[in-house]
Motif scaffolding. Structure first.
Motif, PDB file in Angstrom:
ATOM      1  N   SER A   1     -10.013  -8.703  -5.828  1.00 30.33           N
ATOM      2  CA  SER A   1      -8.936  -7.875  -6.376  1.00 30.33           C
ATOM      3  C   SER A   1      -9.140  -6.397  -6.036  1.00 30.33           C
ATOM      4  O   SER A   1      -8.260  -5.575  -6.299  1.00 30.33           O
ATOM      5  N   ALA A   2     -10.332  -6.049  -5.512  1.00 29.87           N
ATOM      6  CA  ALA A   2     -10.575  -4.658  -5.103  1.00 29.87           C
ATOM      7  C   ALA A   2     -11.273  -4.671  -3.751  1.00 29.87           C
ATOM      8  O   ALA A   2     -12.324  -4.064  -3.564  1.00 29.87           O
ATOM      9  N   LEU A   3     -10.679  -5.403  -2.815  1.00 30.88           N
ATOM     10  CA  LEU A   3     -11.329  -5.634  -1.528  1.00 30.88           C
ATOM     11  C   LEU A   3     -11.659  -4.325  -0.800  1.00 30.88           C
ATOM     12  O   LEU A   3     -12.744  -4.171  -0.231  1.00 30.88           O
ATOM     13  N   GLU A   4     -10.717  -3.380  -0.849  1.00 31.19           N
ATOM     14  CA  GLU A   4     -10.941  -2.127  -0.117  1.00 31.19           C
ATOM     15  C   GLU A   4     -12.177  -1.386  -0.612  1.00 31.19           C
ATOM     16  O   GLU A   4     -12.890  -0.772   0.170  1.00 31.19           O
ATOM     17  N   ARG A   5     -12.396  -1.481  -1.909  1.00 34.07           N
ATOM     18  CA  ARG A   5     -13.566  -0.796  -2.478  1.00 34.07           C
ATOM     19  C   ARG A   5     -14.860  -1.485  -2.059  1.00 34.07           C
ATOM     20  O   ARG A   5     -15.919  -0.887  -2.044  1.00 34.07           O
ATOM     21  N   ASN A   6     -14.778  -2.793  -1.784  1.00 37.71           N
ATOM     22  CA  ASN A   6     -15.975  -3.577  -1.505  1.00 37.71           C
ATOM     23  C   ASN A   6     -16.364  -3.604  -0.034  1.00 37.71           C
ATOM     24  O   ASN A   6     -17.519  -3.840   0.303  1.00 37.71           O
ATOM     25  N   LEU A   7     -15.360  -3.390   0.829  1.00 37.00           N
ATOM     26  CA  LEU A   7     -15.647  -3.565   2.255  1.00 37.00           C
ATOM     27  C   LEU A   7     -16.549  -2.484   2.841  1.00 37.00           C
ATOM     28  O   LEU A   7     -17.142  -2.670   3.902  1.00 37.00           O
ATOM     29  N   TYR A   8     -16.667  -1.347   2.163  1.00 41.28           N
ATOM     30  CA  TYR A   8     -17.522  -0.277   2.700  1.00 41.28           C
ATOM     31  C   TYR A   8     -18.974  -0.760   2.787  1.00 41.28           C
ATOM     32  O   TYR A   8     -19.676  -0.491   3.760  1.00 41.28           O
ATOM     33  N   LEU A   9     -19.397  -1.482   1.753  1.00 32.74           N
ATOM     34  CA  LEU A   9     -20.768  -2.013   1.749  1.00 32.74           C
ATOM     35  C   LEU A   9     -20.942  -2.993   2.905  1.00 32.74           C
ATOM     36  O   LEU A   9     -21.978  -2.988   3.588  1.00 32.74           O
TER      37      LEU A   9
ATOM     38  N   ALA B   1      -9.294  -0.245   6.675  1.00 35.98           N
ATOM     39  CA  ALA B   1      -7.825  -0.228   6.657  1.00 35.98           C
ATOM     40  C   ALA B   1      -7.268  -1.294   7.600  1.00 35.98           C
ATOM     41  O   ALA B   1      -6.309  -1.988   7.264  1.00 35.98           O
ATOM     42  N   ARG B   2      -7.901  -1.441   8.780  1.00 38.02           N
ATOM     43  CA  ARG B   2      -7.436  -2.466   9.742  1.00 38.02           C
ATOM     44  C   ARG B   2      -7.579  -3.856   9.173  1.00 38.02           C
ATOM     45  O   ARG B   2      -6.681  -4.678   9.254  1.00 38.02           O
ATOM     46  N   MET B   3      -8.742  -4.117   8.560  1.00 33.72           N
ATOM     47  CA  MET B   3      -9.009  -5.444   7.997  1.00 33.72           C
ATOM     48  C   MET B   3      -8.014  -5.774   6.889  1.00 33.72           C
ATOM     49  O   MET B   3      -7.471  -6.871   6.825  1.00 33.72           O
ATOM     50  N   VAL B   4      -7.793  -4.804   6.032  1.00 29.72           N
ATOM     51  CA  VAL B   4      -6.906  -5.031   4.890  1.00 29.72           C
ATOM     52  C   VAL B   4      -5.463  -5.216   5.378  1.00 29.72           C
ATOM     53  O   VAL B   4      -4.755  -6.094   4.895  1.00 29.72           O
ATOM     54  N   ARG B   5      -5.082  -4.404   6.350  1.00 29.22           N
ATOM     55  CA  ARG B   5      -3.719  -4.546   6.886  1.00 29.22           C
ATOM     56  C   ARG B   5      -3.511  -5.936   7.485  1.00 29.22           C
ATOM     57  O   ARG B   5      -2.458  -6.537   7.352  1.00 29.22           O
ATOM     58  N   ALA B   6      -4.581  -6.446   8.110  1.00 34.41           N
ATOM     59  CA  ALA B   6      -4.465  -7.738   8.788  1.00 34.41           C
ATOM     60  C   ALA B   6      -4.393  -8.897   7.806  1.00 34.41           C
ATOM     61  O   ALA B   6      -3.621  -9.833   8.005  1.00 34.41           O
TER      62      ALA B   6
ATOM     63  N   PRO C   1       2.278  -7.772  -2.475  1.00 35.16           N
ATOM     64  CA  PRO C   1       3.721  -7.891  -2.696  1.00 35.16           C
ATOM     65  C   PRO C   1       4.386  -6.566  -3.033  1.00 35.16           C
ATOM     66  O   PRO C   1       5.543  -6.382  -2.787  1.00 35.16           O
ATOM     67  N   ARG C   2       3.598  -5.641  -3.597  1.00 34.82           N
ATOM     68  CA  ARG C   2       4.221  -4.379  -3.987  1.00 34.82           C
ATOM     69  C   ARG C   2       4.330  -3.402  -2.813  1.00 34.82           C
ATOM     70  O   ARG C   2       4.895  -2.346  -2.934  1.00 34.82           O
ATOM     71  N   LEU C   3       3.710  -3.828  -1.684  1.00 36.02           N
ATOM     72  CA  LEU C   3       3.790  -2.973  -0.508  1.00 36.02           C
ATOM     73  C   LEU C   3       5.248  -2.934  -0.057  1.00 36.02           C
ATOM     74  O   LEU C   3       5.872  -3.955   0.125  1.00 36.02           O
ATOM     75  N   GLY C   4       5.789  -1.793   0.079  1.00 35.59           N
ATOM     76  CA  GLY C   4       7.199  -1.690   0.451  1.00 35.59           C
ATOM     77  C   GLY C   4       8.077  -1.561  -0.768  1.00 35.59           C
ATOM     78  O   GLY C   4       9.126  -0.975  -0.736  1.00 35.59           O
ATOM     79  N   GLN C   5       7.638  -2.136  -1.869  1.00 31.22           N
ATOM     80  CA  GLN C   5       8.385  -1.939  -3.097  1.00 31.22           C
ATOM     81  C   GLN C   5       7.884  -0.665  -3.749  1.00 31.22           C
ATOM     82  O   GLN C   5       6.873  -0.102  -3.375  1.00 31.22           O
TER      83      GLN C   5
ATOM     84  N   ALA D   1      -2.079   9.118   1.062  1.00 34.38           N
ATOM     85  CA  ALA D   1      -2.102   7.718   1.477  1.00 34.38           C
ATOM     86  C   ALA D   1      -0.960   7.446   2.449  1.00 34.38           C
ATOM     87  O   ALA D   1      -1.143   6.773   3.478  1.00 34.38           O
ATOM     88  N   SER D   2       0.190   8.005   2.121  1.00 32.49           N
ATOM     89  CA  SER D   2       1.352   7.785   2.976  1.00 32.49           C
ATOM     90  C   SER D   2       1.146   8.440   4.352  1.00 32.49           C
ATOM     91  O   SER D   2       1.452   7.849   5.390  1.00 32.49           O
ATOM     92  N   GLU D   3       0.611   9.645   4.364  1.00 29.35           N
ATOM     93  CA  GLU D   3       0.374  10.363   5.632  1.00 29.35           C
ATOM     94  C   GLU D   3      -0.684   9.662   6.493  1.00 29.35           C
ATOM     95  O   GLU D   3      -0.579   9.632   7.710  1.00 29.35           O
ATOM     96  N   LEU D   4      -1.712   9.120   5.818  1.00 27.09           N
ATOM     97  CA  LEU D   4      -2.816   8.505   6.561  1.00 27.09           C
ATOM     98  C   LEU D   4      -2.547   7.037   6.875  1.00 27.09           C
ATOM     99  O   LEU D   4      -3.307   6.417   7.617  1.00 27.09           O
ATOM    100  N   GLY D   5      -1.505   6.478   6.266  1.00 22.62           N
ATOM    101  CA  GLY D   5      -1.175   5.076   6.494  1.00 22.62           C
ATOM    102  C   GLY D   5      -2.174   4.121   5.881  1.00 22.62           C
ATOM    103  O   GLY D   5      -2.431   3.048   6.406  1.00 22.62           O
ATOM    104  N   VAL D   6      -2.773   4.531   4.767  1.00 20.22           N
ATOM    105  CA  VAL D   6      -3.711   3.650   4.062  1.00 20.22           C
ATOM    106  C   VAL D   6      -3.292   3.562   2.598  1.00 20.22           C
ATOM    107  O   VAL D   6      -2.353   4.239   2.172  1.00 20.22           O
ATOM    108  N   SER D   7      -4.002   2.737   1.838  1.00 20.58           N
ATOM    109  CA  SER D   7      -3.634   2.592   0.428  1.00 20.58           C
ATOM    110  C   SER D   7      -4.220   3.743  -0.400  1.00 20.58           C
ATOM    111  O   SER D   7      -5.168   4.410   0.042  1.00 20.58           O
ATOM    112  N   THR D   8      -3.673   3.915  -1.592  1.00 20.28           N
ATOM    113  CA  THR D   8      -4.196   4.967  -2.478  1.00 20.28           C
ATOM    114  C   THR D   8      -5.638   4.644  -2.896  1.00 20.28           C
ATOM    115  O   THR D   8      -6.441   5.556  -3.099  1.00 20.28           O
ATOM    116  N   VAL D   9      -5.928   3.348  -2.992  1.00 19.53           N
ATOM    117  CA  VAL D   9      -7.301   2.940  -3.363  1.00 19.53           C
ATOM    118  C   VAL D   9      -8.295   3.434  -2.311  1.00 19.53           C
ATOM    119  O   VAL D   9      -9.354   3.967  -2.632  1.00 19.53           O
TER     120      VAL D   9
END
Lengths: 687, 90
Positions: free
Chosen positions: A112-120, A274-279, A284-288, B21-29
């Motif tokens: 649920s917090a993948l972006e925070r975890n991937l740095y490690l 960012a690449r990994m997460v985008r892939a 669902p809230r992305l775009g909304q 986040a919007s400028e960098l194209g990444v999430s706020t997290v």
């Protein structure tokens, strides 16, 4: 016994364990609170051994398990956010990997917090060990609307990815199986590693070359070079001892020249994340647009946001006038007046001066101020609601933008915003501004922010003189203050002080439902603090004002106070003010609320059955009232504010400069307003 | 991306995380993670709006108008220097 353990140890026994010749060492890594311990307990059960890491106070937990006849030794590594050797836990984890060379690392991540975890994970991938990624808490992620495609992530990362719900023992066997497979066939491990962004890739190669053959096992020169560029203190110390002086000097020179390389290294990792997460992550809230984003489209908009801020102030005043002013009026006419009557009849035997002091001095002064409580309650409740919902943070942002637009110091808005509560913390808050000139400018501007005491005077007096127009008048007077603040700010910024730039990054709190308990607490604390002030400083000033207005004779027009006030009437006349209003203005220097207490004493002895409001409305013209209110809003700050101003600037020169400046501004605005009204023939006579 | 974040933050006065986040194209997290990183590297510092002492020890906290504070970061001297040097190079 867990399913995982049952599955993994099916058909095994203690004797079987002893027969296994090969033991796979598995390091269990991850951030704190990702479910690592749950997985460790599920897989190792009773075979755990707990000790300490050598020379450390951190607990080391190991356990054994058998999977498909292969013995695995699981080492539960301390929870860490990165591997930068900032903490003992981080050093233990990376030393374990470097020195004990586990066969495989199982990294557990919170799905649920993948972006925070991937740095490690990004840091683990540069170490010489294969890694399996376990995505735990998949149920939580799904519940939050985060959908992860494990196969896509696996392909993108180039390493095995196993989904888990460890709390329900789902996926744990698969995780162990994947770890065991990877440990047996590490040659196939070819992950996608983060790359260093920018020109520092070449610098890394240069350092690697300089390190050459000097890096001893188990360290690898590419990893050491990376850590040196990252500024890792531990590795820097080691490298200094490994390298001959000449080589170290070259390395040190490169490191000094490329101090910012750490930004490119970390950037490479973030871009990789960012690449990994985008892939692989579908949000669902992305775009909304979330509720907060939707509301913020207006709330922080450069134009609409400012308009909304002014509308919010208008709303606060409207609520105050609609709800609290009638109650205040009722208290004034039916409670204070009656109490005065009762007290007067009860004190017929007492000396007349004492009766008058208590009836007109204390009840007429402090009593009228205490009737403020309903106004205070509504006013602070409205402000607390705005604050608790998260709106005031947006208001601060909008004000900051406005100040930047005017060319003012950006950092000023933080303390200035506090000024709406009280000018004292606003001035003290200017300490956060690093530059002396920026700080001084903020201190000088702070008294122009209308504090709650001045806003209360507005809330009380505008309905008296302007009836249905009270809302517009109050709104206009607050806007006038902000306008004057802007003009003074721009002028000082371009003349006395040099304009300075200040950059901020702000994270807005999410909008949320207000907490009634915390609002109640806030309102009560403010009312209590106000009542304490009424019982001390306002009472004292009321007694002094009463005494000066009653001596030497019984005729108030012949009193010491009247004589003093009358000596200032030439100035007062320019604003249509009589000596009473001038004295009320001056008494507000002790505390702003004293203006009302003084008016209560000086005008309160009107006809029976008429509150202060009616008495004043009968003798003070709207033009004079408007002028009086404008001057009150812009007048020199209270004594406490002036004292703090001196304490913070340590300069009587600047303190007196500001007091004089504010006095001149207030009187000038007062004269302009009154004369303009007079010239236009608007409201120049009392009702 | 971290350098771009610093340029963006420095160029627009106060910048919201959502804008970055919007400028960098990444999430706020991820922007929050980057900010934590920049803070560890001493390029930015977290500032408490208008206060030098924590709310828990502030005598005015109970009557403070600004309790639900936004989190705010400002550039440190190192951050300012980095930007100045970068701009000079450009």
């Amino acid at each position: 016994v867990s399913d995982a353990k049952q599955n993994s140890s099916k058909g095994s026994s203690a004797t079987d364990l002893e027969r296994h010749e090969q033991t796979i060492v598995v390091g269990l890594a991850g951030q704190p609170n990702v479910g690592k311990s749950t997985i460790f307990n599920l897989t190792t059960g009773l075979s755990q051994h707990v000790g300490n890491w050598p020379g450390k106070t951190v607990e080391r937990k190991e356990g054994m398990l058998v999977h498909q006849d292969i013995k695995l030794r699981l080492v539960d590594l301390p929870g860490t956010y990165s591997l930068t050797a900032n903490s003992e836990e981080e050093r233990i984890t990376r030393d374990f990997i470097l020195h004990e060379r586990p066969d495989v690392i199982v990294m557990i991540a919170d799905a649920s917090a993948l972006e925070r975890n991937l740095y490690l994970l990004a840091e683990l991938l540069v170490l010489p060990v294969p890694v399996v990624l376990g995505l735990n808490m998949m149920d939580v992620a799904e519940a939050q609307g985060i959908h992860i495609e494990p196969h896509v992530l696996e392909a993108a990362l180039g390493l095995p990815v196993i989904t888990l719900v460890a709390a329900r023992n789902q996926g744990v066997s698969e995780l162990i199986a994947a770890a065991e497979r990877l440990a047996r066939e590490p040659a196939g491990f070819k992950p996608t590693r983060p790359k260093i962004a920018g020109p520092h890739r070449e610098v890394l190669a240069q350092i690697r070359t300089l390190l050459g053959q000097y890096v001893p096992a188990p360290y690898r020169e590419d990893w050491v070079a990376l850590k040196l560029l990252e500024g890792d203190m531990e590795i820097t110390e080691k490298a200094r001892s490994w390298l001959p002086d000449a080589d170290w000097s070259s390395v040190a020179a490169l490191l000094k020249e490329h101090e910012d390389a750490v930004l490119d290294i970390a950037s490479g990792r973030y871009e990789w994340i960012a690449r990994m997460v985008r892939a692989a992550v579908i949000h669902p809230r992305l775009g909304q647009i979330s509720v907060t984003d939707r509301l913020d489209r207006f709330a922080v908009h450069p134009f609409w946001g400012l308009l909304l801020l002014l509308a919010m102030f208008g709303l606060v005043f409207w609520l105050t006038f609609t709800v609290a002013t009638p109650i205040q009026h009722w208290l004034d006419v039916y409670v204070i007046e009656r109490l005065q009557g009762l007290l007067a009849s009860g004190l017929t035997e007492a000396p007349s001066w004492l009766a008058d002091l208590l009836v007109n001095g204390v009840l007429g002064g402090v009593g009228i101020v205490v009737t403020f409580v309903p106004i205070l309650a509504v006013f602070f409740t409205a402000l607390a609601l705005l604050e608790d919902t998260g709106y005031l943070a947006r208001a601060a942002y909008v004000m900051d933008r406005f100040m930047h637009f005017l060319g003012l110091h950006g950092k000023s808005f933080l303390p200035l915003f506090l000024g709406f509560g009280c000018n004292v913390p606003a001035i003290m808050g200017a300490r956060v501004i690093g530059s002396q000139s920026g700080r001084l400018l903020t201190i000088l501007l702070a008294p122009l922010v209308p504090c709650s005491a001045r806003l209360l005077i507005l809330a009380l007096l505008t309905p008296v003189f302007f009836g249905n127009q009270a809302l517009m008048v109050s709104w206009g007077l607050v806007s006038l203050n902000i306008l004057v603040l802007a003009i003074v700010g721009i002028t000082l910024n371009h003349t006395v002080f040099r304009g300075q730039h200040a950059a901020f990054i702000m994270e807005m709190p999410l909008y949320h439902l207000p907490n009634l308990r915390s609002i109640g607490h806030f309102v009560w604390n403010n009312i209590w603090s106000f009542l304490r002030k009424a019982g001390t400083i306002i009472l004292l000033v009321s007694v002094v004002v009463w005494a000066l207005s009653n001596f030497p004779g019984s005729d108030i027009e012949q009193s010491y106070l009247a004589r003093f006030g009358q000596s200032l009437t030439p100035i007062g006349q320019l604003m249509g003010m009589d000596w009473r209003l001038i004295v009320a203005l001056l008494s507000s220097f002790i505390a702003k609320e004293n203006a009302i207490a003084t008016l209560g004493i000086l005008y309160g002895a009107g006809e029976e059955g008429r509150g202060l409001a009616e008495t004043m409305a009968a003798v003070v013209s709207p033009a004079t009232a408007l002028s009086f209110l404008a001057v009150t809003m812009l007048f020199i700050p209270c004594a406490a504010t002036v004292a703090v101003m001196y304490k913070e600037t340590r300069s009587w020169r600047w303190t007196l400069f500001d007091v004089t400046l504010l006095l001149v501004i207030a009187l000038t605005v007062g004269v302009i307003i009154y004369q303009a009204a007079h010239w236009l023939g608007i409201g120049v006579s009392g009702a | 991306v971290l350098k771009k974040l610093l340029y963006l933050a420095a160029g627009q006065g106060t910048t919201r995380i959502t804008e970055l986040a919007s400028e960098l194209g990444v999430s706020t997290v991820l922007v929050q993670e980057m900010l934590e990183d920049l803070m560890r590297q001493d390029y930015i510092v977290a500032v408490v709006p208008a206060c030098l002492i924590p709310c828990e020890r502030c005598p005015l906290s109970t009557a403070c108008l600004f309790r639900n504070q936004p989190r705010i970061w400002a550039l440190t001297q190192k951050g300012e220097q980095f930007l100045a040097i970068s701009l000079k190079k450009k």
